[in-house]
Design an enzyme around this catalytic site. Sequence first.
Site, PDB file in Angstrom:
ATOM      1  N   PHE A   1     -13.060 -13.384   8.726  1.00  0.00           N
ATOM      2  CA  PHE A   1     -12.138 -12.866   9.606  1.00  0.00           C
ATOM      3  C   PHE A   1     -11.114 -13.793  10.258  1.00  0.00           C
ATOM      4  O   PHE A   1     -11.432 -14.868  10.368  1.00  0.00           O
ATOM      5  CB  PHE A   1     -13.049 -12.311  10.947  1.00  0.00           C
ATOM      6  CG  PHE A   1     -12.319 -11.362  11.932  1.00  0.00           C
ATOM      7  CD1 PHE A   1     -11.877 -10.025  11.588  1.00  0.00           C
ATOM      8  CD2 PHE A   1     -11.740 -11.976  13.141  1.00  0.00           C
ATOM      9  CE1 PHE A   1     -11.178  -9.168  12.389  1.00  0.00           C
ATOM     10  CE2 PHE A   1     -11.239 -11.024  13.843  1.00  0.00           C
ATOM     11  CZ  PHE A   1     -10.970  -9.674  13.525  1.00  0.00           C
TER      12      PHE A   1
ATOM     13  N   ARG B   1      -3.071 -12.055  19.011  1.00  0.00           N
ATOM     14  CA  ARG B   1      -1.789 -11.479  18.135  1.00  0.00           C
ATOM     15  C   ARG B   1      -0.372 -12.664  18.343  1.00  0.00           C
ATOM     16  O   ARG B   1       0.398 -12.656  17.498  1.00  0.00           O
ATOM     17  CB  ARG B   1      -1.308 -10.261  18.460  1.00  0.00           C
ATOM     18  CG  ARG B   1      -2.280  -9.049  18.102  1.00  0.00           C
ATOM     19  CD  ARG B   1      -1.466  -7.785  18.105  1.00  0.00           C
ATOM     20  NE  ARG B   1      -2.512  -6.679  18.364  1.00  0.00           N
ATOM     21  CZ  ARG B   1      -3.097  -6.091  17.377  1.00  0.00           C
ATOM     22  NH1 ARG B   1      -3.023  -6.484  16.008  1.00  0.00           N
ATOM     23  NH2 ARG B   1      -4.060  -5.172  17.499  1.00  0.00           N
TER      24      ARG B   1
ATOM     25  N   GLU C   1       2.501  -4.870   5.474  1.00  0.00           N
ATOM     26  CA  GLU C   1       1.087  -5.161   6.156  1.00  0.00           C
ATOM     27  C   GLU C   1       0.772  -6.336   6.302  1.00  0.00           C
ATOM     28  O   GLU C   1       1.145  -7.304   5.581  1.00  0.00           O
ATOM     29  CB  GLU C   1       0.130  -4.164   5.229  1.00  0.00           C
ATOM     30  CG  GLU C   1      -1.133  -4.322   5.648  1.00  0.00           C
ATOM     31  CD  GLU C   1      -1.636  -3.435   7.186  1.00  0.00           C
ATOM     32  OE1 GLU C   1      -0.723  -3.860   7.956  1.00  0.00           O
ATOM     33  OE2 GLU C   1      -2.501  -2.603   6.856  1.00  0.00           O
ATOM     34  N   ASP C   2      -0.079  -6.822   7.311  1.00  0.00           N
ATOM     35  CA  ASP C   2      -0.653  -8.033   7.415  1.00  0.00           C
ATOM     36  C   ASP C   2      -1.605  -8.657   6.597  1.00  0.00           C
ATOM     37  O   ASP C   2      -1.507  -9.495   6.030  1.00  0.00           O
ATOM     38  CB  ASP C   2      -1.183  -8.000   9.085  1.00  0.00           C
ATOM     39  CG  ASP C   2      -2.189  -6.828   9.473  1.00  0.00           C
ATOM     40  OD1 ASP C   2      -2.446  -6.276   8.449  1.00  0.00           O
ATOM     41  OD2 ASP C   2      -2.728  -6.969  10.507  1.00  0.00           O
TER      42      ASP C   2
ATOM     43  N   ASP D   1      -7.896  -5.587   3.135  1.00  0.00           N
ATOM     44  CA  ASP D   1      -9.025  -5.951   3.141  1.00  0.00           C
ATOM     45  C   ASP D   1      -9.971  -5.020   2.172  1.00  0.00           C
ATOM     46  O   ASP D   1     -10.149  -5.265   1.017  1.00  0.00           O
ATOM     47  CB  ASP D   1      -9.496  -5.949   4.694  1.00  0.00           C
ATOM     48  CG  ASP D   1     -10.922  -6.443   4.950  1.00  0.00           C
ATOM     49  OD1 ASP D   1     -11.205  -7.592   4.920  1.00  0.00           O
ATOM     50  OD2 ASP D   1     -11.796  -5.407   5.163  1.00  0.00           O
TER      51      ASP D   1
END
Length: 180
Positions: A156, A169, A103-104, A107
């Site tokens: 963010f 991206r 997973e990136d 959060d």
Amino acid sequence: MSQPVELHGRLFHPFISDKRILERTKELAAELNAVVGLETPLALGILNGAILFHSDLIRAFDFSVEVAYLRTRSYSGMKSSGKVEIEWPDDLSVTGRHVVLVEDIVDSGRTLVALTEELLKRGAARVTSVVLLDKPEARVVPYKPDFSGFEIPNAFVIGYGLDFDGLGRNLSSIYQVVEQ
Ligand code: 5GP
């Protein structure tokens, strides 16, 4: 990477360079090499955000691996909707497998909690999570990834697979929003 980037009228400043990301990814792969053993795990990349991290990580593995992808959705713009949608591919079976979830970013924790539950419900023998970025201060549900690249503040970020409403991206480095 020294220049800020502007997406949809918001400014993002350089945060983690492509060089540093690749170094850390190789370290994470080496740590995984030590825990995987002789089995062939399934490296499950979470679309779309983990595309670049997944492809760099699997190329640094010493062990043989199968690759699959799955799409989840929870973010709109810079906000989490609170609901996690999982699109399970018809041809994906995890029964009896060691699944390495790639997973990136973690959060609120909701995506990885929901995915881990779903994988175990569908018969996965073992789930190991690897995330590139972790925002511990943003957690809404308790979750600790097994392997994490960088702990970052609750702001963010975009780039290296992560987007802001579809853009960013393809940037090779990671950038953090400049608060206005
Ligand atoms: P969680 O379910 O842990 O709240 O969020 C996981 C998902 O939210 C990530 O896969 C990613 O798509 C999105 N997300 C969380 N934080 C960020 C961020 O800082 N930037 C971007 N672009 N996406 C984020």
